[in-house]
Write a protein that holds these residues in place. Structure first.
Motif, short mmCIF file in Angstrom:
data_model
loop_
_atom_site.label_atom_id
_atom_site.label_comp_id
_atom_site.label_asym_id
_atom_site.label_seq_id
_atom_site.Cartn_x
_atom_site.Cartn_y
_atom_site.Cartn_z
N ALA A 1 9.59 -38.96 -8.31
CA ALA A 1 8.63 -38.82 -9.21
C ALA A 1 8.86 -37.31 -9.84
CB ALA A 1 7.18 -39.05 -9.02
N LEU A 2 9.21 -36.27 -9.20
CA LEU A 2 9.30 -35.03 -9.56
C LEU A 2 10.74 -34.93 -10.45
CD1 LEU A 2 8.19 -32.77 -6.71
CD2 LEU A 2 7.28 -32.88 -8.68
N GLU A 3 11.54 -35.80 -9.79
CA GLU A 3 12.95 -35.69 -10.37
C GLU A 3 12.87 -36.47 -11.93
OE1 GLU A 3 15.69 -37.56 -7.87
OE2 GLU A 3 16.11 -35.64 -6.70
N ASP A 4 12.18 -37.55 -11.78
CA ASP A 4 11.89 -38.16 -13.13
C ASP A 4 11.23 -37.45 -14.23
OD1 ASP A 4 13.03 -40.62 -11.93
OD2 ASP A 4 11.27 -41.30 -11.45
N ASN A 5 10.41 -36.53 -13.82
CA ASN A 5 9.68 -35.73 -14.72
C ASN A 5 10.37 -34.24 -14.92
OD1 ASN A 5 6.97 -36.88 -15.45
ND2 ASN A 5 7.54 -37.61 -13.54
N ASP A 6 11.69 -34.08 -14.60
CA ASP A 6 12.46 -32.99 -14.65
C ASP A 6 11.82 -31.71 -14.04
OD1 ASP A 6 14.52 -34.40 -16.13
OD2 ASP A 6 13.16 -34.05 -17.94
N ILE A 7 11.02 -31.94 -12.97
CA ILE A 7 10.73 -30.80 -12.33
C ILE A 7 11.64 -30.50 -11.03
CG2 ILE A 7 8.77 -30.04 -10.73
CD1 ILE A 7 6.87 -32.06 -12.39
N VAL A 8 12.06 -29.50 -11.10
CA VAL A 8 13.16 -29.03 -10.11
C VAL A 8 12.47 -28.55 -8.66
CG1 VAL A 8 15.27 -27.38 -9.66
CG2 VAL A 8 14.73 -28.03 -11.92
N ILE A 9 13.14 -29.40 -7.55
CA ILE A 9 12.84 -28.87 -6.28
C ILE A 9 14.04 -28.04 -5.73
CG2 ILE A 9 12.60 -29.61 -3.85
CD1 ILE A 9 11.70 -32.31 -5.12
N PRO A 10 13.76 -26.51 -5.67
CA PRO A 10 15.01 -25.57 -5.57
C PRO A 10 15.27 -25.72 -4.00
CG PRO A 10 12.63 -24.46 -5.24
CD PRO A 10 12.47 -26.08 -5.72
N PHE A 11 16.43 -25.00 -3.98
CA PHE A 11 17.36 -25.02 -2.74
C PHE A 11 17.39 -23.41 -2.60
CE2 PHE A 11 20.21 -26.24 -5.98
CZ PHE A 11 20.90 -24.98 -6.07
N PRO A 12 17.56 -23.02 -1.20
CA PRO A 12 17.80 -21.47 -1.04
C PRO A 12 18.74 -20.81 -1.76
CG PRO A 12 17.13 -22.63 0.97
CD PRO A 12 17.66 -23.70 -0.11
N GLN A 13 18.53 -19.72 -2.36
CA GLN A 13 19.55 -19.08 -3.17
C GLN A 13 19.25 -17.65 -3.26
OE1 GLN A 13 19.29 -21.46 -7.01
NE2 GLN A 13 18.07 -19.90 -7.96
N ARG A 14 20.29 -16.71 -3.47
CA ARG A 14 20.27 -15.38 -3.88
C ARG A 14 20.93 -15.14 -5.10
NH1 ARG A 14 18.04 -12.22 0.08
NH2 ARG A 14 17.53 -13.04 2.03
N ASP A 15 20.45 -14.21 -5.98
CA ASP A 15 20.97 -13.51 -6.95
C ASP A 15 21.62 -12.11 -6.54
OD1 ASP A 15 20.23 -15.76 -8.47
OD2 ASP A 15 18.84 -14.59 -9.60
N VAL A 16 23.11 -12.10 -6.33
CA VAL A 16 23.61 -10.71 -6.09
C VAL A 16 24.08 -9.85 -7.27
CG1 VAL A 16 25.44 -9.70 -4.77
CG2 VAL A 16 24.45 -11.87 -3.81
N HIS A 17 23.76 -8.86 -7.73
CA HIS A 17 24.11 -7.96 -8.61
C HIS A 17 24.96 -7.09 -8.35
CE1 HIS A 17 20.11 -9.00 -10.74
NE2 HIS A 17 19.78 -9.34 -9.84
N HIS A 18 26.01 -7.14 -8.95
CA HIS A 18 27.20 -6.21 -8.86
C HIS A 18 27.12 -5.25 -9.96
CE1 HIS A 18 29.27 -8.71 -6.01
NE2 HIS A 18 28.90 -10.02 -6.81
N PHE A 19 26.86 -3.75 -9.61
CA PHE A 19 27.06 -2.52 -10.54
C PHE A 19 28.58 -1.96 -10.71
CE2 PHE A 19 22.77 -3.48 -9.30
CZ PHE A 19 22.07 -3.30 -10.36
N PHE A 20 29.04 -2.12 -11.73
CA PHE A 20 30.28 -1.41 -12.10
C PHE A 20 30.25 -0.23 -12.41
CE2 PHE A 20 30.82 -6.01 -11.96
CZ PHE A 20 31.95 -6.19 -11.26
N PRO A 21 31.32 0.74 -12.35
CA PRO A 21 31.13 2.34 -12.97
C PRO A 21 31.10 2.23 -14.41
CG PRO A 21 32.97 1.94 -11.26
CD PRO A 21 32.44 0.63 -11.43
N ASP A 22 31.51 1.32 -14.94
CA ASP A 22 31.58 1.14 -16.39
C ASP A 22 30.23 1.04 -16.93
OD1 ASP A 22 31.54 -1.35 -15.87
OD2 ASP A 22 33.34 -1.80 -17.29
#
Length: 290
Positions: free
Chosen positions: A256-277
């Protein structure tokens, strides 16, 4: 060979007659006492069995109590018969007491299990067929005997638990009440409209006749998870329907959640890479092993 004269024979006959006059009444009285006592014991045991049947007493316990009472009454009857015959029973009782003490000390563990079995069969914290969690075992009660209880767990192994341990420790009886609460945990993605997610899940629950309307099902927001907004889904059903409802609703809620476009998430991480410029690159990792 020594010959008996007339006076000796007469003396023996007088002694035998005197003994007979004393012994025969005692023997007759002892025999009568035995048969009358046996009849009374039979009547008492039968009356006790009728009372047990009338009040729906546990069959295992009633059978044991009847046998125990019958044996005890027969011991008392035999002692009374011996006393009637003139046999000194005091020493005999002392020997029985000493033997009983020795047996009791040797079998104190079994006596503890016996006492526990009596308590379980009298107060009935559970019965055959109930699902219990006790002594680290979760399963259905297969039999309750005087000394041991057999529990069949869910992978079809039979665990024999001493009644002494059961009677003196916590027991969780999952079958004591006719209804059980079904509790499911559902995670939705951050940014999800929780009101809509709640409506979708409740709609799934209300379509199932096995789920009770009172208490009504609820969907509660319970936690900000690492990757999801956690919802606790609670509803009530008959105890026999607990797991079928759980398994069916988990799958139907997902669909039912999928039919209503409600996302069931999976474990994830956002890694931020900072460059000298000064540039920043964001990389998404779907699991912590990457």
């Amino acid at each position: 060979m020594m010959e008996l004269d007339e006076s000796t024979i007469e003396s023996l006959m007088d002694g035998a007659l005197a003994f007979s006059l004393v012994a025969i009444p005692k023997i007759v009285l002892a025999v009568a006492l035995y048969f009358i006592g046996a009849y009374i014991i039979k009547f008492i045991v039968k009356a006790l069995g009728t009372a047990f049947d009338k009040y729906d007493f546990d069959k295992s316990l009633s059978s044991f109590l009847k046998s125990f009472l019958k044996g005890l009454l027969y011991v008392l009857l035999i002692l009374a018969v011996l006393s009637t015959l003139g046999v000194e029973v005091t020493a005999f009782i002392a020997v029985l007491g000493a033997a009983g003490l020795a047996v009791g000390l040797a079998l104190q563990g079994s006596l503890s299990n016996f006492a526990g079995g009596v308590l379980i069969l009298v107060f009935k914290p559970f019965k055959v067929g109930d699902t219990i969690d006790a002594q680290g075992t979760l399963g259905g009660v297969e039999s309750i005997d005087i000394l041991y209880t057999k529990v069949r767990n869910f992978d079809n192994k039979v665990v024999t638990i001493p009644n002494g341990a059961l009677a003196n420790n916590n027991i969780t009886n999952f079958s004591a009440k006719p209804t059980r609460r079904v509790e499911m945990s559902v995670g939705v993605a951050y940014g999800t409209n929780l009101k809509k997610a709640r409506e979708v899940i409740l709609d799934v629950l209300k379509k199932d006749d096995r789920i009770h309307a009172d208490p009504e099902p609820v969907v509660l927001f319970t936690n900000f998870g690492d990757s999801s907004l956690d919802l606790s889904v609670r509803c009530w059903a008959d105890a026999a329907n607990l797991w079928p409802v759980y398994w069916d609703k988990m799958e139907e809620i997902n669909n039912a959640l999928e039919d209503n476009d409600i996302v069931i998430p999976f474990p994830q991480r956002d890694v931020h890479h900072f460059f000298p410029d000064g540039k920043v690159k964001i990389e998404k990792l779907v699991n912590e092993d990457q």
